[in-house]
Design an enzyme around this catalytic site. Structure first.
Site, PDB file in Angstrom:
ATOM      1  N   THR A  43       8.657  11.579  -5.000  1.00 33.55           N
ATOM      2  CA  THR A  43       7.400  11.240  -5.665  1.00 33.55           C
ATOM      3  C   THR A  43       7.327   9.765  -6.047  1.00 33.55           C
ATOM      4  O   THR A  43       8.333   9.067  -6.118  1.00 33.55           O
ATOM      5  CB  THR A  43       7.209  12.093  -6.924  1.00 33.55           C
ATOM      6  OG1 THR A  43       8.260  11.822  -7.855  1.00 33.55           O
ATOM      7  CG2 THR A  43       7.196  13.577  -6.591  1.00 33.55           C
ATOM      8  N   ASP A  44       6.094   9.328  -6.296  1.00 27.72           N
ATOM      9  CA  ASP A  44       5.884   7.970  -6.795  1.00 27.72           C
ATOM     10  C   ASP A  44       5.726   8.034  -8.315  1.00 27.72           C
ATOM     11  O   ASP A  44       5.933   9.084  -8.927  1.00 27.72           O
ATOM     12  CB  ASP A  44       4.681   7.315  -6.109  1.00 27.72           C
ATOM     13  CG  ASP A  44       3.366   8.051  -6.346  1.00 27.72           C
ATOM     14  OD1 ASP A  44       3.278   8.868  -7.287  1.00 27.72           O
ATOM     15  OD2 ASP A  44       2.418   7.801  -5.583  1.00 27.72           O
ATOM     16  N   PHE A  45       5.345   6.942  -8.930  1.00 30.86           N
ATOM     17  CA  PHE A  45       5.268   6.896 -10.391  1.00 30.86           C
ATOM     18  C   PHE A  45       4.194   7.825 -10.965  1.00 30.86           C
ATOM     19  O   PHE A  45       4.210   8.128 -12.144  1.00 30.86           O
ATOM     20  CB  PHE A  45       5.083   5.460 -10.886  1.00 30.86           C
ATOM     21  CG  PHE A  45       3.706   4.901 -10.637  1.00 30.86           C
ATOM     22  CD1 PHE A  45       2.739   4.939 -11.635  1.00 30.86           C
ATOM     23  CD2 PHE A  45       3.387   4.342  -9.416  1.00 30.86           C
ATOM     24  CE1 PHE A  45       1.478   4.426 -11.402  1.00 30.86           C
ATOM     25  CE2 PHE A  45       2.125   3.825  -9.178  1.00 30.86           C
ATOM     26  CZ  PHE A  45       1.156   3.875 -10.177  1.00 30.86           C
TER      27      PHE A  45
END
Length: 152
Positions: free
Chosen positions: A26-28
């Site tokens: 995942t990203d932020f």
């Protein structure tokens, strides 16, 4: 339960590979980072081949070793996947045409398509030059292709 990772299963011509979304995917924002779908698609194509008896290591041990490169990748992102989601990578090998393998893929969650891809993979010699797939590879993949899925 086995300690061996699964190579997925077939549903008709479709190969289904379960994958879990981990924190590292995942990203932020907590959504799967776009490039990770490409990784899921790669796993789906590789495990499709593994499940029909075509291992990448085996291809390197042939009299004329071969490998694959992706020459074209068209992706359509429809909905996001999130951490802990249980996903399925659906892979269908459509056609072998000369040096190319045409593959259709999707990433799904509970039957809903999140991302779709059209992939063209090219068989190559180890020096990078295109080559036709080996007879053994064609024989193993042909039963899984759409009708009329081999040719020039």
């Amino acid at each position: 339960m086995s300690d061996q990772p699964t190579a997925g299963r077939f549903e008709g011509r479709d190969h289904l590979l379960p994958v879990r979304v981990y924190y590292e995917d995942t990203d932020f924002t907590g959504l799967v980072y776009h490039a990770n779908y490409v990784r899921y698609f790669e796993r789906g194509r590789s495990d499709f081949l593994r499940a029909i008896g075509v291992g990448h290591a085996d291809l390197l041990e042939e009299a004329e070793p071969l490998a694959f490169v992706v020459s074209e990748l068209k992706i359509k992102y429809l909905k996001p996947a999130r951490i802990d989601d249980a996903l399925v990578v659906r892979t269908v090998y459509e056609q072998v045409k000369g040096v190319r393998l045409i593959i259709r893929q999707s990433v799904e969650r509970a039957g809903e398509v999140l991302c779709r891809a059209e992939v063209t993979a090219v068989c190559i010699h180890l020096d990078g030059r295109p080559r036709r797939p080996s007879k053994g590879l064609v024989e193993k993949v042909t039963p899984w292709l759409a009708a009329g899925g081999t040719g020039d």
